[in-house]
Scaffold this active site. Sequence first.
Site, PDB file in Angstrom:
ATOM      1  CE  LYS A  42       2.640 -12.895  -0.284  1.00  0.00           C
ATOM      2  NZ  LYS A  42       1.996 -13.943   0.517  1.00  0.00           N
ATOM      3  N   GLY A  43       0.855  -6.353  -0.835  1.00  0.00           N
ATOM      4  CA  GLY A  43      -0.288  -5.484  -0.536  1.00  0.00           C
ATOM      5  C   GLY A  43      -0.721  -4.551  -1.648  1.00  0.00           C
ATOM      6  CD  GLU A  98       3.695  -0.490   0.885  1.00  0.00           C
ATOM      7  OE1 GLU A  98       3.105  -1.327   0.182  1.00  0.00           O
ATOM      8  OE2 GLU A  98       4.577  -0.790   1.712  1.00  0.00           O
ATOM      9  CG  ASP A  99      -0.348  -2.095   1.287  1.00  0.00           C
ATOM     10  OD1 ASP A  99       0.685  -1.492   1.667  1.00  0.00           O
ATOM     11  OD2 ASP A  99      -0.664  -3.217   1.744  1.00  0.00           O
ATOM     12  CG  ASP A 102       0.602   1.231  10.410  1.00  0.00           C
ATOM     13  OD1 ASP A 102      -0.369   1.889  10.763  1.00  0.00           O
ATOM     14  OD2 ASP A 102       1.078   0.323  11.119  1.00  0.00           O
ATOM     15  NE  ARG A 164      -1.706 -10.698   0.745  1.00  0.00           N
ATOM     16  CZ  ARG A 164      -0.958  -9.817   1.423  1.00  0.00           C
ATOM     17  NH1 ARG A 164      -1.152  -8.531   1.286  1.00  0.00           N
ATOM     18  NH2 ARG A 164      -0.017 -10.243   2.244  1.00  0.00           N
TER      19      ARG A 164
END
Length: 178
Positions: A42-43, A98-99, A102, A164
């Site tokens: 969801k990011g 993509e958010d 990492d 969010r």
Amino acid sequence: MLQDLASVMFDEKVLAAKCQELGRQLTEDYAGKDLLVVGILKGSFMFFSDLVRSINMPLNIDFMAASSYGSGTETSGKVLIKKDLSVDIKGRHILLVEDIIDSGVTMSQLMAELMKREPASIRLCALLSKPSRRRIEVNIDYCGFEVPDEFLVGYGLDYAENYRNLPVIGVLKREIYS
Ligand code: IMP
Ligand code: MG
């Protein structure tokens, strides 16, 4: 919610400017191509919607959901496809949105899976990257900002599914998650 932030890292204005900048570049790079922009849920939902509005050409959109995180702040090292694409990507130009990258585990596994479907190309656009956390090399074709190793929330990014909807990206106070 803002009181749960130790600091704001990127405000609305800075995020909007970055989307415009990335959008201009993408419009140039994909001119004349059949482009499918894939948001990773969801990011990426907020970044995705701002980004596609700044790409000035016809395109299609689709979404996937994957997770490697559960509800904590450390990656589990495994990726699970929870929602797959609704179209065949064979021969198409794919831009993954993509958010944040990492460890890189989620994206490298997703990319490997999508490559098997023989798209014409796959590129990655990530709003944020935490290079110091990388465990697997991931090539980010379009990167918004490199960020230090802090836990960030807002503008799509969550902690245990919260925050969010914050319009800014900030550092979550340590006492909230420790
Ligand atoms: P990776 O597989 O370790 O690269 O994890 C990527 C995913 O972890 C992202 O799509 C986010 O959902 C989540 N993530 C990584 N860092 C953060 C953070 O600072 N805040 C919120 N979510 C994060
Ligand atoms: Mg997440």
